[in-house]
Design an enzyme around this catalytic site. Structure first.
Site: not given
Length: 325
Positions: A123, A250, A280
């Site tokens: 990520c 993020h 996400n």
């Protein structure tokens, strides 16, 4: 016949000059998931801040998501693909095992003949890819670079695991990096780190190709590293938290941001969050957020923007820049 590239003069500064994004049209709500696994909209929202996520159709590949995000950038800024010199793509979900890199697929699709490479840092991938592209421009390897974050996480989610399937979505975002000989700040500083001892806390299992996560370990790691990264970039550039206009993290879990804000004394209103509508999306989450902010007129010339990410590896990092357009 191969013609050797003539090295470029190192630029005075490098900037983000254009943004693009794409999210699949299919939206899966928390109520939809409650019909698949033992969960509820109230539980998911209270524990993650997520209300819904975009999920790609089976025939949509990661590269297809990237194409659509790049189309958005080209159309939104009246650019031609021929303007792009190189591609750096951050992804953890290539189209198929053994296929060419997603960056190469992008280059072929748009007829781009410069460098094309993938970066895999979970990520945190978009942060890593930004720095790879910035460095390649600075050394003359690229005239400019399109940095892409693209993920089809639905292809690596175990839809029977209620602890992970509620967390993820699909999407893509991109940013064009260009040099300027006229100055202007642009990119200021980047910090990249990894804690390899935590590899097993967040991974895609090699046998069943599904995400596996130790939620508590990742939560603790994320809160600690987000805060430490923000403070490190601010302090070593002789800035203050008050001088940072936006922190774009993020988008993994709203509770992580809230905990980080409280622990490190960082005002929560400085964090831009859109996890409620996208979940996400791994390496795509930061460029998706930037493009949304750009459309809403939230990004203004002269603002100090801090991008920060964390993810599988375990990796983490941040980029500090001044918005210049």
């Amino acid at each position: 016949m191969y013609t050797r590239r003539k090295p470029l003069k190192p630029p005075q500064s490098i900037h983000i000059t254009a943004l693009g994004s794409y999210a699949p049209t299919r939206v899966v709500t928390n109520n939809d998931l409650s019909e698949m696994v033992d969960t509820s909209d109230a539980w998911i929202q209270s524990h993650t801040g997520i209300r819904e996520r975009h999920i790609a159709d089976e025939e949509e590949l990661t590269s297809n998501l990237a194409y659509r995000a790049i189309d958005d950038l080209l159309a939104g800024y009246n650019l031609e693909a021929s303007h792009i010199d190189g591609i750096v793509c951050a992804t953890a979900t290539p189209d198929y095992p053994g296929f060419p890199s997603v960056a190469c697929m992008i280059a072929e699709h748009f007829g781009i003949t410069g460098p094309a490479l993938d970066v895999s840092a979970g990520c945190t991938g978009f942060i890593y890819a930004l720095e790879v592209a910035r460095a390649m421009i600075a050394t003359g390897s690229m005239k400019n670079a399109l940095v892409v974050g693209a993920e089809k996480l639905s292809s690596v989610v175990n839809w029977k695991d209620r602890n992970t399937c509620v967390l993820f979505g699909d999407g893509a975002g991109c940013a064009l990096l260009e040099p300027s000989e006229e100055g202007g700040t642009g990119f200021i500083d980047t910090l990249l780190k990894a804690e390899a001892a935590g590899t097993k806390a967040l991974t895609i299992h090699p046998k069943n190709h599904a995400i596996e996560m130790d939620g508590r370990a990742v939560y603790s790691f994320a809160v600690r590293t987000i805060g430490a990264t923000i403070l490190a970039l601010v302090e070593r550039n002789n800035l203050s938290l008050e001088s940072i206009d936006w922190i774009v993290p993020h988008q993994a879990n709203r509770r992580i941001i809230q905990a980080c804000s409280k622990r490190y004394g960082i005002p929560e209103e400085k964090f831009y969050m859109n996890i409620d509508r996208y979940a996400n999306t791994s390496a795509a989450s930061i460029p998706l957020a930037l493009r949304e902010m750009d459309r809403a007129g939230l990004l203004k010339k002269g603002q100090n923007i801090l991008l920060v990410g964390f993810g599988a590896g375990l990796t983490y990092g941040g980029t500090l820049l001044t918005w210049t357009h």
